[in-house]
Design a protein around this motif. Structure first.
Motif, PDB file in Angstrom:
ATOM      1  N   ARG A 256      19.875 -23.307 -36.663  1.00  0.00           N
ATOM      2  CA  ARG A 256      21.251 -23.767 -36.908  1.00  0.00           C
ATOM      3  C   ARG A 256      21.900 -24.215 -35.593  1.00  0.00           C
ATOM      4  O   ARG A 256      22.574 -25.249 -35.541  1.00  0.00           O
ATOM      5  CB  ARG A 256      22.071 -22.648 -37.561  1.00  0.00           C
ATOM      6  CG  ARG A 256      21.705 -22.353 -39.002  1.00  0.00           C
ATOM      7  CD  ARG A 256      22.720 -21.376 -39.592  1.00  0.00           C
ATOM      8  NE  ARG A 256      22.407 -21.051 -40.977  1.00  0.00           N
ATOM      9  CZ  ARG A 256      21.732 -19.971 -41.359  1.00  0.00           C
ATOM     10  NH1 ARG A 256      21.310 -19.106 -40.443  1.00  0.00           N
ATOM     11  NH2 ARG A 256      21.488 -19.751 -42.626  1.00  0.00           N
ATOM     12  N   TRP A 257      21.694 -23.403 -34.566  1.00  0.00           N
ATOM     13  CA  TRP A 257      22.243 -23.763 -33.254  1.00  0.00           C
ATOM     14  C   TRP A 257      21.654 -25.078 -32.772  1.00  0.00           C
ATOM     15  O   TRP A 257      22.365 -25.918 -32.198  1.00  0.00           O
ATOM     16  CB  TRP A 257      21.950 -22.640 -32.264  1.00  0.00           C
ATOM     17  CG  TRP A 257      22.294 -23.004 -30.843  1.00  0.00           C
ATOM     18  CD1 TRP A 257      23.520 -22.940 -30.246  1.00  0.00           C
ATOM     19  CD2 TRP A 257      21.380 -23.510 -29.849  1.00  0.00           C
ATOM     20  NE1 TRP A 257      23.449 -23.378 -28.949  1.00  0.00           N
ATOM     21  CE2 TRP A 257      22.141 -23.734 -28.674  1.00  0.00           C
ATOM     22  CE3 TRP A 257      20.028 -23.794 -29.831  1.00  0.00           C
ATOM     23  CZ2 TRP A 257      21.571 -24.221 -27.499  1.00  0.00           C
ATOM     24  CZ3 TRP A 257      19.453 -24.283 -28.674  1.00  0.00           C
ATOM     25  CH2 TRP A 257      20.222 -24.500 -27.524  1.00  0.00           C
ATOM     26  N   TYR A 305      12.361 -25.737 -43.776  1.00  0.00           N
ATOM     27  CA  TYR A 305      12.866 -27.090 -43.990  1.00  0.00           C
ATOM     28  C   TYR A 305      13.481 -27.727 -42.745  1.00  0.00           C
ATOM     29  O   TYR A 305      13.887 -28.880 -42.782  1.00  0.00           O
ATOM     30  CB  TYR A 305      13.921 -27.069 -45.104  1.00  0.00           C
ATOM     31  CG  TYR A 305      13.339 -26.886 -46.481  1.00  0.00           C
ATOM     32  CD1 TYR A 305      12.868 -27.972 -47.202  1.00  0.00           C
ATOM     33  CD2 TYR A 305      13.257 -25.619 -47.067  1.00  0.00           C
ATOM     34  CE1 TYR A 305      12.339 -27.824 -48.469  1.00  0.00           C
ATOM     35  CE2 TYR A 305      12.726 -25.451 -48.332  1.00  0.00           C
ATOM     36  CZ  TYR A 305      12.262 -26.560 -49.026  1.00  0.00           C
ATOM     37  OH  TYR A 305      11.723 -26.409 -50.274  1.00  0.00           O
ATOM     38  N   GLY A 306      13.585 -26.983 -41.638  1.00  0.00           N
ATOM     39  CA  GLY A 306      14.257 -27.504 -40.456  1.00  0.00           C
ATOM     40  C   GLY A 306      13.638 -28.775 -39.922  1.00  0.00           C
ATOM     41  O   GLY A 306      14.339 -29.736 -39.569  1.00  0.00           O
ATOM     42  N   HIS A 307      12.315 -28.822 -39.842  1.00  0.00           N
ATOM     43  CA  HIS A 307      11.631 -30.005 -39.301  1.00  0.00           C
ATOM     44  C   HIS A 307      11.878 -31.203 -40.206  1.00  0.00           C
ATOM     45  O   HIS A 307      12.076 -32.331 -39.730  1.00  0.00           O
ATOM     46  CB  HIS A 307      10.142 -29.716 -39.170  1.00  0.00           C
ATOM     47  CG  HIS A 307       9.414 -30.646 -38.255  1.00  0.00           C
ATOM     48  ND1 HIS A 307       9.831 -30.908 -36.967  1.00  0.00           N
ATOM     49  CD2 HIS A 307       8.312 -31.408 -38.443  1.00  0.00           C
ATOM     50  CE1 HIS A 307       9.017 -31.767 -36.389  1.00  0.00           C
ATOM     51  NE2 HIS A 307       8.085 -32.107 -37.270  1.00  0.00           N
ATOM     52  N   PHE A 308      11.863 -30.975 -41.510  1.00  0.00           N
ATOM     53  CA  PHE A 308      12.110 -32.048 -42.467  1.00  0.00           C
ATOM     54  C   PHE A 308      13.534 -32.579 -42.328  1.00  0.00           C
ATOM     55  O   PHE A 308      13.767 -33.796 -42.331  1.00  0.00           O
ATOM     56  CB  PHE A 308      11.863 -31.511 -43.880  1.00  0.00           C
ATOM     57  CG  PHE A 308      12.095 -32.504 -44.978  1.00  0.00           C
ATOM     58  CD1 PHE A 308      11.165 -33.498 -45.252  1.00  0.00           C
ATOM     59  CD2 PHE A 308      13.245 -32.442 -45.759  1.00  0.00           C
ATOM     60  CE1 PHE A 308      11.363 -34.407 -46.271  1.00  0.00           C
ATOM     61  CE2 PHE A 308      13.464 -33.349 -46.775  1.00  0.00           C
ATOM     62  CZ  PHE A 308      12.515 -34.337 -47.039  1.00  0.00           C
ATOM     63  N   LEU A 313      17.482 -36.718 -40.196  1.00  0.00           N
ATOM     64  CA  LEU A 313      18.609 -37.036 -39.312  1.00  0.00           C
ATOM     65  C   LEU A 313      18.215 -38.071 -38.270  1.00  0.00           C
ATOM     66  O   LEU A 313      19.002 -38.964 -37.934  1.00  0.00           O
ATOM     67  CB  LEU A 313      19.108 -35.764 -38.633  1.00  0.00           C
ATOM     68  CG  LEU A 313      19.718 -34.687 -39.540  1.00  0.00           C
ATOM     69  CD1 LEU A 313      20.070 -33.452 -38.727  1.00  0.00           C
ATOM     70  CD2 LEU A 313      20.947 -35.208 -40.267  1.00  0.00           C
ATOM     71  N   LYS A 314      17.003 -37.960 -37.778  1.00  0.00           N
ATOM     72  CA  LYS A 314      16.511 -38.916 -36.786  1.00  0.00           C
ATOM     73  C   LYS A 314      16.293 -40.287 -37.415  1.00  0.00           C
ATOM     74  O   LYS A 314      16.579 -41.322 -36.799  1.00  0.00           O
ATOM     75  CB  LYS A 314      15.213 -38.401 -36.180  1.00  0.00           C
ATOM     76  CG  LYS A 314      14.623 -39.311 -35.121  1.00  0.00           C
ATOM     77  CD  LYS A 314      13.337 -38.730 -34.554  1.00  0.00           C
ATOM     78  CE  LYS A 314      12.741 -39.653 -33.497  1.00  0.00           C
ATOM     79  NZ  LYS A 314      11.476 -39.087 -32.939  1.00  0.00           N
ATOM     80  N   ILE A 526       5.757 -34.607 -42.053  1.00  0.00           N
ATOM     81  CA  ILE A 526       6.273 -35.919 -41.656  1.00  0.00           C
ATOM     82  C   ILE A 526       5.178 -36.966 -41.468  1.00  0.00           C
ATOM     83  O   ILE A 526       5.488 -38.151 -41.354  1.00  0.00           O
ATOM     84  CB  ILE A 526       7.120 -35.813 -40.373  1.00  0.00           C
ATOM     85  CG1 ILE A 526       6.268 -35.294 -39.206  1.00  0.00           C
ATOM     86  CG2 ILE A 526       8.331 -34.919 -40.601  1.00  0.00           C
ATOM     87  CD1 ILE A 526       7.002 -35.305 -37.884  1.00  0.00           C
ATOM     88  N   ASP A 527       3.910 -36.558 -41.432  1.00  0.00           N
ATOM     89  CA  ASP A 527       2.838 -37.545 -41.311  1.00  0.00           C
ATOM     90  C   ASP A 527       2.142 -37.808 -42.640  1.00  0.00           C
ATOM     91  O   ASP A 527       1.095 -38.446 -42.682  1.00  0.00           O
ATOM     92  CB  ASP A 527       1.806 -37.086 -40.269  1.00  0.00           C
ATOM     93  CG  ASP A 527       1.210 -35.721 -40.623  1.00  0.00           C
ATOM     94  OD1 ASP A 527       1.756 -35.047 -41.524  1.00  0.00           O
ATOM     95  OD2 ASP A 527       0.199 -35.334 -39.994  1.00  0.00           O
TER      96      ASP A 527
END
Length: 544
Positions: A256-257, A305-308, A313-314, A526-527
């Motif tokens: 979150r940070w 789910y953070g990486h997703f 966002l990117k 992501i790949d």
């Protein structure tokens, strides 16, 4: 007596035909035994057992410390180790008490009988080529032939609720017990104890079910057939150590940070619902890209789910993103709503209220009011409605929002949807009742399905009729720019090929991405090509 000596040729041929037909009946085939793979034992010995053993080892150390007197030692190593072990012992007692608490009766209210009757009517029409609500199956005394492929398929799917027993072994009272649960969310002991008004209703449903199945159910009750009744069956919980939740909470706090510091996201709370929000500074509600709402599934929260989320966002730096956080599906045991899952009506009210508060929708249904010519202004107006992306269990909430406020969702993307074909029982069977034979199944079962909060949510708050989404409840379901479905053929939780067949049977094709080898959760990588489909959907028309 030899059949060929005592039966007429026509009767003999008929019996031979029936015998051969039964042998080819998919609803009579015994469930194939599944052998445990090497991956099962790797996960068992190197992941599950080490985590599970923390609690009994802590008990053993505390008992040994008191017995040997080492608990009174003053050195910091012994004191620290004893404190850690003692905290695990105390937490295990709390966990046990909470496990007993959630094992009680379900607090979930049942849907109205009218709504359930309508849902069953739709189930009976699936696969019959009858789409209109004005053409209920059975109204014209339609009865399928036992060997009709549609009848066989229906029987084969329905027997999932009976632990996939051969259809011929299921008796009428077994079906009554299952229907009593699915209608009234309760157990029935004997047929005589069912209230008269409920018995009349169930008699009508059983009659229609027999017509659709092409066979009459034998009288009686078969005690060897296990009837699956998710919200009244015992809750299956596996203990896990206090340190598990400490580590998980710490990692999610760090993530979150990171979202705040790196991606300029805002952490907020609206009417008890926590969320992560990123709105670009130069974004305009009238000309900017349509906001995206991501509804996550069961698991480990941002750790899963953070990486997703960061990849999205990117990929879309100029687009607003909203990620509601659901502690009851994220193992956030320290959260006040850990054992208070958000339900169908509350989710529609709270998430709808949040979107309205953000100015992303207008009015109760997300539709702008039609104003008279005098009231109209030349000022550009915000484009109301959001693009909603959901994964796995998040598709349930996605479906609830579509049912309550279809106008507030302009575009939909369902990834690994578990919201279709709920009546067939594959999700409940695979997630809660199936014996694990692979490493992935064991990971899902132990680290997700048997966790206290998740087990309480699934096994005491599951409503198949509310959780089922029908194709015609999705606005513009046939428009690939407005509705996208990503389905895996090797999904570990749902029957991907059947979900695909259901969608295609209603003309949903161009917006359907189907990977025959796709697994549940693969789109989060992501790949993976499935993730590229998600990006393709994100990059799609932003003005729709």
């Amino acid at each position: 007596m030899p059949m060929d000596e005592h039966l007429p040729a026509t009767t003999q041929e008929k019996l031979i035909f029936m015998k051969n037909s039964r042998a080819n009946d998919i609803s009579e085939k015994a469930q194939e035994s599944r052998k445990r793979t090497k991956s099962f034992y790797l996960v068992l010995f190197f992941t599950v057992i080490p985590v599970w053993s923390a609690v009994p080892l802590s008990w053993a150390y505390v008992l040994y410390a008191f017995y040997s007197g080492s608990a009174s030692r003053r050195d910091w190593r012994s004191t620290s180790l004893f404190a850690i072990a003692a905290s695990e012992v105390i937490f295990s007692m709390y966990y046990f008490c909470m496990s007993r608490y959630i094992a009680g009766p379900t607090p979930m209210a049942t849907n109205s009988v009218t709504e359930l009757q309508a849902a069953y009517a739709r189930v009976l029409r699936v696969g019959m080529g009858i789409d209109s609500d004005s053409e209920p199956f059975g109204e014209d005394n339609t009865t399928l032939d036992p060997m009709d492929p549609r009848a066989q398929d229906f029987r084969n799917c329905l027997r999932t609720w009976f632990d996939r027993a051969p259809w011929s072994s299921i008796r009428k009272e077994n079906v009554y017990a299952w229907l009593y649960w699915s209608f009234f969310n309760d157990k029935s002991t004997t047929m005589e104890e069912i209230p008269k008004d409920r018995r009349i209703l169930l008699d009508e449903i059983v009659d229609l079910l027999e017509r659709r199945a092409g066979m009459q159910l034998p009288e009686g009750f078969n005690p060897e057939v296990r009837t699956l009744r998710l919200t009244v069956d015992p809750v299956t919980v596996a203990p896990r150590p206090f340190v598990w939740y400490i580590i998980l909470s710490t990692i999610n706090w760090i993530l979150r940070w990171r979202l705040e510091s790196k991606w300029h996201a805002h952490l907020g709370t609206f009417e008890g619902l926590d969320y992560i929000l990123r709105v670009p500074q130069d974004w305009s509600p009238s000309t900017g890209p349509r906001p995206v709402v991501f509804l996550h599934g069961l698991g480990l929260g941002l750790l899963q789910y953070g990486h997703f989320v960061e990849a999205m966002l990117k990929a879309e730096p100029d687009r607003p993103f909203l990620v509601p956080l659901f502690p009851h599906t994220s193992q956030e045991i320290f959260h006040p709503r850990y054992l208070r899952p958000i339900g169908r009506h509350e989710s529609a009210q709270v998430i709808g209220g949040l979107l309205k508060e953000l100015g992303w929708i207008d009015g109760d249904e997300g539709e702008q009011e039609i104003k008279s010519g005098e009231e109209r202004s030349d000022k550009p107006k915000s484009r109301t409605g959001v693009a909603m992306l959901s994964h796995s269990n998040g598709t349930f909430i996605h479906g609830w929002l579509l049912k309550a406020h279809p106008g507030m969702i302009a575009r939909s993307c369902f990834v690994d949807p578990v919201v279709f074909c709920q009546w067939e029982g594959d999700l409940c069977y695979n997630f809660c009742y199936r014996k694990c034979t692979t490493g992935m199944e064991l990971l899902i079962k132990y680290f997700v399905g048997m966790e206290l909060g998740v087990a309480y949510y699934i096994q005491r708050h599951f409503c198949w009729s509310s959780n089922t989404l029908w194709y015609d409840e999705i606005p513009n379901a046939h428009d690939p720019d407005k509705a996208t479905f990503i389905v895996g053929g090797k999904d570990d939780l749902v029957n991907g090929p059947r979900v695909r067949r259901y969608l295609q049977s209603h003309g949903i094709d161009r917006g359907l991405y189907y990977d025959p080898l796709g697994r549940h959760g693969q789109a989060l990588l992501i790949d993976d090509p499935a993730f590229l489909e998600v990006l393709k959907w994100l990059h799609g028309p932003t003005t729709l």
